[in-house]
Design a protein around this motif. Sequence first.
Motif, PDB file in Angstrom:
ATOM      1  N   SER A   5       0.832  -1.211   0.000  1.00 24.59           N
ATOM      2  CA  SER A   5       0.000   0.000   0.000  1.00 24.59           C
ATOM      3  C   SER A   5       0.865   1.259   0.000  1.00 24.59           C
ATOM      4  CB  SER A   5      -0.934   0.006   1.208  1.00 24.59           C
ATOM      5  OG  SER A   5      -1.845  -1.071   1.142  1.00 24.59           O
ATOM      6  N   ALA A   6       2.007   1.200   0.671  1.00 27.18           N
ATOM      7  CA  ALA A   6       2.916   2.357   0.691  1.00 27.18           C
ATOM      8  C   ALA A   6       3.467   2.657  -0.696  1.00 27.18           C
ATOM      9  CB  ALA A   6       4.071   2.091   1.654  1.00 27.18           C
ATOM     10  N   SER A   7       3.517   1.640  -1.570  1.00 27.20           N
ATOM     11  CA  SER A   7       4.144   1.822  -2.891  1.00 27.20           C
ATOM     12  C   SER A   7       3.506   2.966  -3.677  1.00 27.20           C
ATOM     13  CB  SER A   7       4.080   0.531  -3.707  1.00 27.20           C
ATOM     14  OG  SER A   7       2.773   0.258  -4.173  1.00 27.20           O
ATOM     15  N   TYR A   8       2.184   3.166  -3.494  1.00 29.65           N
ATOM     16  CA  TYR A   8       1.493   4.202  -4.267  1.00 29.65           C
ATOM     17  C   TYR A   8       1.934   5.595  -3.821  1.00 29.65           C
ATOM     18  CZ  TYR A   8      -0.914  -0.181  -4.686  1.00 29.65           C
ATOM     19  OH  TYR A   8      -1.157  -1.527  -4.842  1.00 29.65           O
ATOM     20  N   PHE A   9       2.358   5.723  -2.568  1.00 29.83           N
ATOM     21  CA  PHE A   9       2.845   7.017  -2.083  1.00 29.83           C
ATOM     22  C   PHE A   9       4.276   7.271  -2.550  1.00 29.83           C
ATOM     23  CE2 PHE A   9      -0.638   5.767   0.647  1.00 29.83           C
ATOM     24  CZ  PHE A   9      -1.442   6.904   0.550  1.00 29.83           C
ATOM     25  N   PHE A  10       5.079   6.213  -2.651  1.00 27.08           N
ATOM     26  CA  PHE A  10       6.400   6.363  -3.282  1.00 27.08           C
ATOM     27  C   PHE A  10       6.218   6.894  -4.708  1.00 27.08           C
ATOM     28  CE2 PHE A  10       7.790   3.591   0.132  1.00 27.08           C
ATOM     29  CZ  PHE A  10       9.118   3.931   0.342  1.00 27.08           C
ATOM     30  N   SER A  11       5.255   6.342  -5.422  1.00 29.91           N
ATOM     31  CA  SER A  11       4.977   6.765  -6.803  1.00 29.91           C
ATOM     32  C   SER A  11       4.516   8.221  -6.846  1.00 29.91           C
ATOM     33  CB  SER A  11       3.916   5.843  -7.413  1.00 29.91           C
ATOM     34  OG  SER A  11       3.730   6.105  -8.785  1.00 29.91           O
ATOM     35  N   LEU A  12       3.606   8.594  -5.941  1.00 25.45           N
ATOM     36  CA  LEU A  12       3.112   9.980  -5.887  1.00 25.45           C
ATOM     37  C   LEU A  12       4.256  10.960  -5.640  1.00 25.45           C
ATOM     38  CD1 LEU A  12      -0.087   9.343  -3.749  1.00 25.45           C
ATOM     39  CD2 LEU A  12      -0.089  10.342  -6.036  1.00 25.45           C
ATOM     40  N   VAL A  13       5.140  10.624  -4.698  1.00 26.54           N
ATOM     41  CA  VAL A  13       6.269  11.508  -4.380  1.00 26.54           C
ATOM     42  C   VAL A  13       7.194  11.641  -5.592  1.00 26.54           C
ATOM     43  CG1 VAL A  13       8.348  11.752  -2.936  1.00 26.54           C
ATOM     44  CG2 VAL A  13       6.148  11.139  -1.889  1.00 26.54           C
ATOM     45  N   ALA A  14       7.453  10.513  -6.273  1.00 22.83           N
ATOM     46  CA  ALA A  14       8.325  10.546  -7.459  1.00 22.83           C
ATOM     47  C   ALA A  14       7.747  11.442  -8.558  1.00 22.83           C
ATOM     48  CB  ALA A  14       8.531   9.125  -7.988  1.00 22.83           C
ATOM     49  N   LEU A  15       6.401  11.438  -8.698  1.00 26.03           N
ATOM     50  CA  LEU A  15       5.760  12.157  -9.812  1.00 26.03           C
ATOM     51  C   LEU A  15       5.385  13.602  -9.476  1.00 26.03           C
ATOM     52  CD1 LEU A  15       3.419   9.360 -11.251  1.00 26.03           C
ATOM     53  CD2 LEU A  15       5.680  10.059 -12.042  1.00 26.03           C
ATOM     54  N   ALA A  16       5.418  13.977  -8.199  1.00 24.45           N
ATOM     55  CA  ALA A  16       5.074  15.347  -7.796  1.00 24.45           C
ATOM     56  C   ALA A  16       6.194  16.313  -8.166  1.00 24.45           C
ATOM     57  CB  ALA A  16       4.832  15.382  -6.288  1.00 24.45           C
ATOM     58  N   ASP A  17       5.882  17.634  -8.149  1.00 27.63           N
ATOM     59  CA  ASP A  17       6.923  18.654  -8.340  1.00 27.63           C
ATOM     60  C   ASP A  17       7.787  18.750  -7.079  1.00 27.63           C
ATOM     61  OD1 ASP A  17       5.879  19.069 -10.809  1.00 27.63           O
ATOM     62  OD2 ASP A  17       4.918  20.986 -10.352  1.00 27.63           O
ATOM     63  N   GLN A  18       7.088  18.816  -5.925  1.00 26.27           N
ATOM     64  CA  GLN A  18       7.758  18.746  -4.624  1.00 26.27           C
ATOM     65  C   GLN A  18       6.884  17.874  -3.741  1.00 26.27           C
ATOM     66  OE1 GLN A  18       8.467  22.660  -2.886  1.00 26.27           O
ATOM     67  NE2 GLN A  18       8.726  23.542  -4.921  1.00 26.27           N
ATOM     68  N   ALA A  19       7.492  17.167  -2.774  1.00 25.09           N
ATOM     69  CA  ALA A  19       6.662  16.314  -1.926  1.00 25.09           C
ATOM     70  C   ALA A  19       7.370  15.926  -0.643  1.00 25.09           C
ATOM     71  CB  ALA A  19       6.258  15.044  -2.684  1.00 25.09           C
ATOM     72  N   SER A  20       6.566  15.852   0.432  1.00 27.42           N
ATOM     73  CA  SER A  20       6.995  15.271   1.698  1.00 27.42           C
ATOM     74  C   SER A  20       5.768  14.613   2.324  1.00 27.42           C
ATOM     75  CB  SER A  20       7.566  16.348   2.631  1.00 27.42           C
ATOM     76  OG  SER A  20       7.885  15.769   3.882  1.00 27.42           O
ATOM     77  N   ILE A  21       5.750  13.285   2.336  1.00 30.00           N
ATOM     78  CA  ILE A  21       4.606  12.536   2.868  1.00 30.00           C
ATOM     79  C   ILE A  21       5.108  11.598   3.964  1.00 30.00           C
ATOM     80  CG2 ILE A  21       2.774  10.871   2.344  1.00 30.00           C
ATOM     81  CD1 ILE A  21       2.710  11.924  -0.507  1.00 30.00           C
ATOM     82  N   THR A  22       4.450  11.663   5.129  1.00 31.33           N
ATOM     83  CA  THR A  22       4.813  10.801   6.259  1.00 31.33           C
ATOM     84  C   THR A  22       3.768   9.700   6.401  1.00 31.33           C
ATOM     85  OG1 THR A  22       5.946  12.598   7.397  1.00 31.33           O
ATOM     86  CG2 THR A  22       5.271  10.727   8.746  1.00 31.33           C
ATOM     87  N   LEU A  23       4.237   8.456   6.481  1.00 36.19           N
ATOM     88  CA  LEU A  23       3.359   7.283   6.570  1.00 36.19           C
ATOM     89  C   LEU A  23       3.616   6.540   7.887  1.00 36.19           C
ATOM     90  CD1 LEU A  23       3.988   5.789   2.991  1.00 36.19           C
ATOM     91  CD2 LEU A  23       2.151   7.332   3.662  1.00 36.19           C
ATOM     92  N   THR A  31      13.968   8.323   1.655  1.00 36.20           N
ATOM     93  CA  THR A  31      13.155   7.787   2.750  1.00 36.20           C
ATOM     94  C   THR A  31      13.907   7.908   4.064  1.00 36.20           C
ATOM     95  OG1 THR A  31      12.301   6.141   1.199  1.00 36.20           O
ATOM     96  CG2 THR A  31      11.834   5.778   3.523  1.00 36.20           C
ATOM     97  N   THR A  32      13.225   8.454   5.094  1.00 36.22           N
ATOM     98  CA  THR A  32      13.816   8.498   6.434  1.00 36.22           C
ATOM     99  C   THR A  32      12.832   7.900   7.434  1.00 36.22           C
ATOM    100  OG1 THR A  32      12.983  10.753   6.732  1.00 36.22           O
ATOM    101  CG2 THR A  32      15.263  10.528   6.010  1.00 36.22           C
ATOM    102  N   PHE A  33      13.361   7.317   8.517  1.00 34.43           N
ATOM    103  CA  PHE A  33      12.541   6.679   9.547  1.00 34.43           C
ATOM    104  C   PHE A  33      12.731   7.395  10.878  1.00 34.43           C
ATOM    105  CE2 PHE A  33      13.119   3.442   6.362  1.00 34.43           C
ATOM    106  CZ  PHE A  33      11.913   2.752   6.349  1.00 34.43           C
ATOM    107  N   GLU A  34      11.634   7.575  11.597  1.00 36.96           N
ATOM    108  CA  GLU A  34      11.700   8.106  12.960  1.00 36.96           C
ATOM    109  C   GLU A  34      10.581   7.460  13.759  1.00 36.96           C
ATOM    110  OE1 GLU A  34      11.593  12.335  15.298  1.00 36.96           O
ATOM    111  OE2 GLU A  34      12.210  12.335  13.203  1.00 36.96           O
ATOM    112  N   GLY A  35      10.941   6.708  14.803  1.00 37.28           N
ATOM    113  CA  GLY A  35       9.928   5.956  15.547  1.00 37.28           C
ATOM    114  C   GLY A  35       9.252   4.965  14.607  1.00 37.28           C
ATOM    115  N   ASN A  36       7.909   5.000  14.594  1.00 39.57           N
ATOM    116  CA  ASN A  36       7.192   4.085  13.694  1.00 39.57           C
ATOM    117  C   ASN A  36       6.719   4.812  12.439  1.00 39.57           C
ATOM    118  OD1 ASN A  36       5.124   5.643  14.698  1.00 39.57           O
ATOM    119  ND2 ASN A  36       3.689   3.947  14.940  1.00 39.57           N
ATOM    120  N   LYS A  37       7.351   5.961  12.146  1.00 38.47           N
ATOM    121  CA  LYS A  37       6.940   6.753  10.982  1.00 38.47           C
ATOM    122  C   LYS A  37       8.027   6.771   9.912  1.00 38.47           C
ATOM    123  CE  LYS A  37       3.507   9.526  13.235  1.00 38.47           C
ATOM    124  NZ  LYS A  37       3.187  10.706  14.005  1.00 38.47           N
ATOM    125  N   MET A  38       7.565   6.833   8.665  1.00 31.82           N
ATOM    126  CA  MET A  38       8.470   6.847   7.515  1.00 31.82           C
ATOM    127  C   MET A  38       8.109   8.070   6.668  1.00 31.82           C
ATOM    128  SD  MET A  38       8.729   3.817   4.685  1.00 31.82           S
ATOM    129  CE  MET A  38       7.023   3.739   4.126  1.00 31.82           C
TER     130      MET A  38
END
Length: 407
Positions: free
Chosen positions: A218-236, A261-268
């Motif tokens: 399910s996270a893969s679609y957000f990787f795709s969105l970030v790659a295709l955006a002009d700018q992006a920062s999404i935390t999952l 991709t960066t990790f902090e606690g249980n967030k990516m």
Amino acid sequence: MNLVLHTNHKNLEGQIAVTGSKSETNRLLLLKALFPNITLANTSNSDDSEVMQKALIGKDEIVDIHHAGTAMRFLTAYFAVNEGREVVMTGSSRMQERPIKILVEALAQLGVEISYEKEVGYPPIRIKGKKVSASKVTLAANVSSQYISALLLVASKLENGLELTLEGEITSIPYINMTLALLKDLEIQTSFEGNVIKVYPKETVASKEMVVESDWSSASYFFSLVALADQASITLSSYKKDSLQGDSALVGIYEKMGVETTFEGNKMTLKKQPNFKHETVNLELNNTPDIAQTIVVTCLGLGIGCHLTGLHTLKIKETDRLEALRIELTKLGATISVTNDSLTLVASENINHNIKIATYNDHRMAMAFAPLALKVPIIIEDAEVVSKSYPDFWNDLKALKFEVSEL
């Protein structure tokens, strides 16, 4: 329900809580049925997991698992070793075209009695559960890992455990390792040496809460969105850097497509790398075939080519995913060729607008194509199919300021 997707917001920012992993949830639901004193948290709200749960607590002779392939495989093994229980396992018309013979023959090696109600090799199947004392099974190593995991999940409840010998080159090893890691968490003894996996018998396990990690597919679609955006920062959330899920390979794959991709606690947190220089993507996806659809659509959106191999299991999924990709990407103006286990996309800057994407009863077709709305307006047919693994997907896109409207 057909949905029109488009957005004028090419800079994406937001926080999304993704439902628990379907793969992990379904394994743990089966283990909970075998060991009722374990409790589960953050389970998937997917159709597949709800079907699995219903079948495990139900008492009906007919068990209908609809489109849920994982449930068909795992429950076949579960009911086979459920002494004294007789069931008929069936599913949707597509499910009745998906092979089950390999698993049935493996269970027959253990002395289990399973017969076909219609066509040999395919559901519906009649299972007469029995106590199993045999312990050795040999299986081709290049089959769906779900057949292997199905056997491993029930193995500790067999009188003498299980010794599973895999013949040939093993595919989808991360999913086998996920199953073994969950068994280890319950202190069930296992070993995996060379091509032999052993699971030792265990009557009971200690009471324990098992927390399901969120779903990497399910996270893969957000990787795709970030790659295709002009700018992006999404935390999952909730994700682990050292995940058991094979699709966590997304981190390394999308790094090559400009996503950090960066990790902090249980967030990516996923961030778009500015001024990233893109090149043709060449990947061997033997261990992670479920993310192939997402990757090829990302490449189309970026205007780059790709060559993906190791995709032979995609032909027996919810649909023949390779053929479905060829048809839908061609409608968008792509030049694409597929073989039995590979896909090649030619780099191109042009994407046709307002194309209707057919989803073939396949949740991943709907979600993989959605990020293209950052480039062109797009129409997703039968969009409700996402409920199979990610019911909240369209609402999560709206939270990122996408316009999602019924046609």
